[in-house]
Scaffold this active site. Structure first.
Site, PDB file in Angstrom:
ATOM      1  N   GLY A 188     -15.270  21.601   8.616  1.00  0.00           N
ATOM      2  CA  GLY A 188     -16.174  20.497   8.911  1.00  0.00           C
ATOM      3  C   GLY A 188     -17.221  20.257   7.831  1.00  0.00           C
ATOM      4  O   GLY A 188     -18.141  19.453   8.007  1.00  0.00           O
ATOM      5  N   LYS A 206     -28.449   9.234  -4.076  1.00  0.00           N
ATOM      6  CA  LYS A 206     -29.672  10.039  -3.990  1.00  0.00           C
ATOM      7  C   LYS A 206     -30.382  10.110  -5.342  1.00  0.00           C
ATOM      8  O   LYS A 206     -31.607  10.103  -5.415  1.00  0.00           O
ATOM      9  CB  LYS A 206     -29.325  11.428  -3.462  1.00  0.00           C
ATOM     10  CG  LYS A 206     -28.846  11.370  -2.009  1.00  0.00           C
ATOM     11  CD  LYS A 206     -28.109  12.630  -1.587  1.00  0.00           C
ATOM     12  CE  LYS A 206     -27.658  12.556  -0.137  1.00  0.00           C
ATOM     13  NZ  LYS A 206     -26.750  13.660   0.231  1.00  0.00           N
TER      14      LYS A 206
END
Lengths: 428, 428
Positions: A188, A206
């Site tokens: 995950g 970012k």
């Protein structure tokens, strides 16, 4: 102080982060009011589909599909839908009516931050997005506020947890990129379509946000030179490790005399550098400022609860300003430094070559470096029965243009089979 | 936006930090005005003695010995005198007339912060002191603002550069405390009278400030349980290292169900913990919050330029608020959690014993632990021709009271020559 004002809060989106934000708003209402100087009343949660499975612990009457209707009533809007639209449209609608907005939408802010900041200023509203960069780590506010009386020269961050997890696992286990990516997907840590992460695009958004705040200017994600980690091999990682380095995907915003440069690429970082100690899916941002010197901010870069913490920090900040009666001006763009071409920036290269194992090869290669004005810091050769002779060359600083043309000329050399890898070196 | 307001700034003190603050105010005036939304005019620098040697690059006409006269004219006062008085009196005078104050005076804030914050609120003034803790590292604002929507459970910091330099050197070189202290003094990392640093008092003041902000309460430095590093021996450092730990002087503010605890002591930190990688005179503050998880802030903890950076960040913040027309309320004390007695807190002990090398000793010692309800995590014995038999025992968690009475009972055992060291273990 508390109880004097009551702010109506609309939440857009109820995924992992949104559900946690809703829980905090409901459960900590008294405490938040005391800290903000204003009550924070969650008036609704806009979702796309009322039939979708939702957090059963949240009051079901709060859910609605009418986001515009909710925004129309709100003093504060928390946007956690993600994606460009309708998120962008909703944020613009909120700011245009003077409501303040908190968002974690890095892609949107990286592309339209300047426009939305201007809209906020125009309508006396606040726009905050701490959660957009490095999850729980308070990094945007320290850059924009705490260092406002200093000159930031460089920001260098590990801002994507997925790629750091992959590179760290490659470094620790010696495994290949594809195998580690598959493991990260199983755990995950990586999405089924990992392009945004491993291609460096998430980090680029970012980087654009960090550069805009650090240098009081406007950089869009489209202006960021971006390279992902898909071509980093187990051999690169092992050779870097043997030389005392670790490979990290870095988002870099740098200011030089001539202008600023904003870039994302995998780079060698010396093991003794603070960024080298950032393991797993953690994030860290290293900041160099003229007076402050070197600073580092470290923490969880993603996850529902950490991101909710950043969102709630912004919610309290917005509420405090409204309670105090006057919104702060949004970050002013005091100068617009020139964005340097990628080719003009100074960097260092680490070049892996597969070469013929015969006399004169080193001299031929050294000559190419000399002809391009690039000097060599160190060179190491490894001869392997299977792979043949391999050279790893670390250069001194040179422009991207000079380094790139050196690599091109090396490729053309008769003595060079092929270029195994080209990577930059950051952080002295 | 800039130029609309002009704020008169008075600087009290012109040491290393003060001189750098003055230079920044003068050289970066335009940029600071753009970032603040208000001009910042340095109207004077108050010093004790006009004949003292001063920075020749600063305009000499700014210097005065009349601090009260300067304060009377100022909108913003920067206090960098240090010490309790007259600094406290000057700050009170400034706040009382509605002028905002920036200070780096940790001793004063740790003792009288609550009183001064109340004075600021009463007169609509701001009081900021980012420079008081961990130099250039933006830590107070992230704690007070960015994490305002979260619950901080623990703050654990290396906040004194001198002691970290000494402990790091002991760890690296194996040298004894006295020798390293002498070296630190020669290098300027420790003062001629090092009591405030090595006795833990400087760290205690910072612990009080961190605890007050993290837990929205009032903790004074007098309430901090404080132990310095003067009794840490080379043998302790070596034994800790062999067990995978490093010894750091930690300032700890912790919140439990029953109340909060604030303490300073040398503690064992596992080498894999982020705080273990903080070397030399650097500072770092580790923060645990319910939602954000683990965060760390790292940077230079002292020095003229880094501290000036923190001061200037506060100056811009104060100016922005004044320019926006409304000061933010100073940190509200929303609850007053109970300060736990040191004896009531839970901790882990690492105990060094010199014991008789004979059968039955281990059993006798283990019995003492059992009788006091303290369980042992690990025990290792070393027999040395010169030093005799030595035991190092790591306990599981227990209350200070139980652990302390265990040590007392061990001392009384016939099989125990003496207790070599007792140190706590922090950071799992």
């Amino acid at each position: 102080m508390s109880g004097e004002k009551n702010l109506k809060v609309a939440l857009l989106g109820c995924g992992t982060v949104g559900a946690q934000v809703a829980r905090i708003l409901l459960e900590d209402a008294n405490e938040l009011a005391a800290r903000s100087g204003a009550g924070l009343q969650l008036i609704g949660i806009a979702v796309r589909n009322l039939d979708a499975k939702r957090d059963a612990a949240l009051p079901q009457e709060l859910f609605t599909t009418d986001a515009p209707g909710l925004i129309a009533q709100a003093d504060v809007v928390i946007e956690l839908l993600g994606g460009m639209e309708p998120a962008g449209e909703y944020i613009a609608a909120a700011l245009s009516k003077g409501a303040s907005v908190i968002t974690g939408n890095k892609a949107l802010i990286a592309l339209k931050g300047a426009e939305l900041n201007a809209l906020a200023s125009q309508h006396g509203a606040q726009l905050r997005y701490e959660a957009a960069v490095a999850g729980a780590i308070p990094i945007l506010r320290p850059i924009a506020d705490s260092l406002a009386g200093d000159h930031i020269t460089k920001v260098m961050g590990i801002v994507n947890g997925t790629t750091n997890f992959i590179l760290d696992a490659m470094d620790t286990t010696g495994a290949a990129f594809d195998d580690v990516l598959a493991e990260a997907q199983a755990l995950g840590y990586a999405e089924a379509d990992p392009t945004a992460d491993v291609g460096g695009h998430d980090a680029a958004a970012k980087a654009a946000i960090l550069a805009s705040l650090a240098f009081h200017t406007t950089v869009s994600s489209e202006q960021v030179s971006t390279q992902g980690i898909t071509e980093v091999t187990a051999a690169d990682v092992a050779a870097a490790s043997a030389a005392g380095y670790v490979i990290k995907l870095l988002a870099i915003a740098e200011r030089a005399e001539a202008g600023i440069s904003v870039r994302v690429y995998p780079a060698l970082v010396r093991r003794s550098h603070p960024l080298a100690t950032v393991h797993g899916a953690f994030n860290a941002v290293f900041v160099e400022a003229e007076n402050a010197g070197d600073l580092m901010f470290y923490g969880a870069g993603a996850g529902g609860n950490p991101t909710a913490s950043a969102v709630m920090g912004d919610v309290v900040a917005v509420a405090r300003q409204i309670a105090a009666g006057a919104p702060l001006p949004n970050g002013s763009v005091s100068q617009a430094p020139r964005l340097l071409d990628f080719e003009a920036i100074d960097t260092r290269y680490w070049i892996g070559l597969s070469v013929k194992d015969q006399p004169g090869v080193l001299a031929a290669i050294a000559t190419v470096f000399g002809e391009h004005g690039v000097s060599i810091e160190s060179m190491s050769q490894q001869v392997d029965a299977e792979a043949g002779a391999q050279l790893r060359i670390l250069t001194h600083q040179g422009t991207e243009a000079a380094l790139a043309s050196t690599v091109e000329a090396l490729t053309a050399l008769d003595a060079v089979h092929c270029v195994l890898s080209v990577m930059r070196v950051e952080g002295n």
